[in-house]
Design an enzyme around this catalytic site. Structure first.
Site, PDB file in Angstrom:
ATOM      1  N   TYR A  54       0.857  -1.185   0.000  1.00 29.46           N
ATOM      2  CA  TYR A  54       0.000   0.000   0.000  1.00 29.46           C
ATOM      3  C   TYR A  54       0.890   1.231   0.000  1.00 29.46           C
ATOM      4  O   TYR A  54       1.393   1.671   1.034  1.00 29.46           O
ATOM      5  CB  TYR A  54      -0.923   0.014   1.217  1.00 29.46           C
ATOM      6  CG  TYR A  54      -1.915  -1.121   1.263  1.00 29.46           C
ATOM      7  CD1 TYR A  54      -2.195  -1.902   0.144  1.00 29.46           C
ATOM      8  CD2 TYR A  54      -2.593  -1.423   2.448  1.00 29.46           C
ATOM      9  CE1 TYR A  54      -3.105  -2.939   0.197  1.00 29.46           C
ATOM     10  CE2 TYR A  54      -3.514  -2.448   2.506  1.00 29.46           C
ATOM     11  CZ  TYR A  54      -3.761  -3.210   1.386  1.00 29.46           C
ATOM     12  OH  TYR A  54      -4.672  -4.242   1.447  1.00 29.46           O
ATOM     13  N   HIS A 129      -0.553 -12.141   0.998  1.00 26.32           N
ATOM     14  CA  HIS A 129      -1.443 -11.194   0.359  1.00 26.32           C
ATOM     15  C   HIS A 129      -2.286 -11.799  -0.770  1.00 26.32           C
ATOM     16  O   HIS A 129      -3.473 -11.492  -0.884  1.00 26.32           O
ATOM     17  CB  HIS A 129      -0.632 -10.009  -0.181  1.00 26.32           C
ATOM     18  CG  HIS A 129      -1.412  -8.752  -0.310  1.00 26.32           C
ATOM     19  ND1 HIS A 129      -0.830  -7.502  -0.206  1.00 26.32           N
ATOM     20  CD2 HIS A 129      -2.722  -8.512  -0.526  1.00 26.32           C
ATOM     21  CE1 HIS A 129      -1.759  -6.567  -0.357  1.00 26.32           C
ATOM     22  NE2 HIS A 129      -2.904  -7.150  -0.561  1.00 26.32           N
ATOM     23  N   SER A 209     -12.647  -4.126   1.256  1.00 25.20           N
ATOM     24  CA  SER A 209     -13.634  -3.357   0.485  1.00 25.20           C
ATOM     25  C   SER A 209     -15.056  -3.718   0.914  1.00 25.20           C
ATOM     26  O   SER A 209     -15.923  -4.013   0.068  1.00 25.20           O
ATOM     27  CB  SER A 209     -13.456  -3.572  -1.023  1.00 25.20           C
ATOM     28  OG  SER A 209     -12.287  -2.939  -1.492  1.00 25.20           O
ATOM     29  N   PRO A 210     -15.355  -3.700   2.216  1.00 28.01           N
ATOM     30  CA  PRO A 210     -16.692  -4.101   2.674  1.00 28.01           C
ATOM     31  C   PRO A 210     -17.794  -3.136   2.245  1.00 28.01           C
ATOM     32  O   PRO A 210     -18.975  -3.477   2.319  1.00 28.01           O
ATOM     33  CB  PRO A 210     -16.544  -4.140   4.196  1.00 28.01           C
ATOM     34  CG  PRO A 210     -15.464  -3.147   4.488  1.00 28.01           C
ATOM     35  CD  PRO A 210     -14.499  -3.294   3.346  1.00 28.01           C
ATOM     36  N   LEU A 211     -17.408  -1.932   1.802  1.00 34.61           N
ATOM     37  CA  LEU A 211     -18.392  -0.961   1.328  1.00 34.61           C
ATOM     38  C   LEU A 211     -18.383  -0.853  -0.197  1.00 34.61           C
ATOM     39  O   LEU A 211     -18.995   0.041  -0.767  1.00 34.61           O
ATOM     40  CB  LEU A 211     -18.122   0.411   1.953  1.00 34.61           C
ATOM     41  CG  LEU A 211     -18.174   0.454   3.486  1.00 34.61           C
ATOM     42  CD1 LEU A 211     -17.808   1.842   3.988  1.00 34.61           C
ATOM     43  CD2 LEU A 211     -19.546   0.040   3.992  1.00 34.61           C
ATOM     44  N   GLY A 213     -15.445  -0.722  -2.153  1.00 35.60           N
ATOM     45  CA  GLY A 213     -14.212  -0.184  -2.714  1.00 35.60           C
ATOM     46  C   GLY A 213     -14.185   1.331  -2.709  1.00 35.60           C
ATOM     47  O   GLY A 213     -15.216   2.005  -2.550  1.00 35.60           O
TER      48      GLY A 213
END
Length: 285
Positions: A54, A129, A209-211, A213
């Site tokens: 990241y 990852h 990304s639970p929402l 992304g």
């Protein structure tokens, strides 16, 4: 803050995904990122997810890990109560692309670099990852097992894995697989089988990304009308409804919404106190 478990470690039921703070086209300045992390910690969030990959450019590997470490160093609370999860196995290529290297030698080197970036003697949760098609999966997971046995990592996890890989990793790690981090949201529901395997094995499932992304989170309710409807009836945001829906899916689910503003992570944290009815859950699907 309500809690859930990753192996033998108790963490907040909602975590903080730190990736948006290091993505070039969206990243805020460092001061805002630190305020966001501090807001999360002050709200009782005790799980922060990062990764060596990241980073805004391929020349700054470890950027997000170093940012998290600085924020923790500046925070006045109990840093020992915070579980920092990081990942290795994704690489950043020239031109700011993405690559994979799941070889044991690379994962060991990546772990050593993450230890330095985070400024710790052992990483709380270290996750492979993404599977590398060029490397047998058992070799990558074997590297995690060795790092765990040597005490360089305290918990081992995997990411972007299918049910067979979850079971394989669980076996190779001798039952010590702590977490699985896969994509899961209203727009990406194909990880349902992985959640079920995690529930069977007693392994935490951390939706990334639970929402939906970075590009889709703000419009979640517009894309999925039922979440907008329930949110309007409850007087909360559709994002909060979404996280409550995920928490209701299974006790092993611990969403890690990405945030770059204090306001957004505080709204996410409040999802732990939103209990949806059976009728509402049926509407949300």
């Amino acid at each position: 803050m309500k809690n859930r478990s990753i192996a033998n470690v108790t963490v907040s039921a909602i975590g903080l995904g730190a990736m948006p703070m290091s993505v070039a086209e969206h990243m805020p300045d460092e001061a805002q990122s630190i305020r966001t992390i501090h807001a999360a910690l002050d709200a009782g969030i005790t799980l922060i997810d990062t990764a060596d990959a990241y980073t805004p450019t391929s020349d700054e590997v470890g950027h997000n890990e170093r940012l998290v470490a600085r924020a923790l160093a500046l925070w006045g609370g109990d840093r020992d109560a915070v579980l920092v999860a990081t990942k290795g196995g994704h690489t950043r290529t020239p031109g700011d692309g993405w690559g994979l290297d799941g070889s044991p030698a690379y994962l060991r080197g990546a772990c050593e670099r993450s230890l330095k970036a985070l400024g710790v003697e052992a990483i709380g949760l270290y996750q492979h990852h993404r599977p590398d098609p060029a490397v047998p999966y058992e070799e990558s997971i074997g590297a995690l097992r060795d790092l765990l046995d040597e005490g360089k990592i305290l918990l081992a996890g995997i990411s972007n894995a299918d049910p067979a890989q979850i079971r394989q990793a669980h076996d190779i790690l001798g039952g010590r697989l702590a977490g699985v981090q896969n994509e899961y949201s209203p727009r990406f529901r194909s990880s349902e089988p992985e959640i079920d395997v995690c529930a069977e094995l007693g392994v935490a499932f951390l939706p990334w990304s639970p929402l939906g992304g970075i590009k889709s989170a703000a419009g979640l309710g517009d894309a999925h009308a039922a979440f907008n409807e329930v949110a309007a009836e409850r007087g909360v945001s559709p994002q909060r409804v979404c996280l409550a829906w995920e928490l209701a899916r299974s006790p092993v689910v611990i969403p890690i919404p990405g945030s770059s503003r204090p306001e957004s992570i505080l709204d996410s944290a409040a999802a732990v106190d939103l209990t949806l009815t059976d009728a509402e859950l049926a509407r949300l699907g």
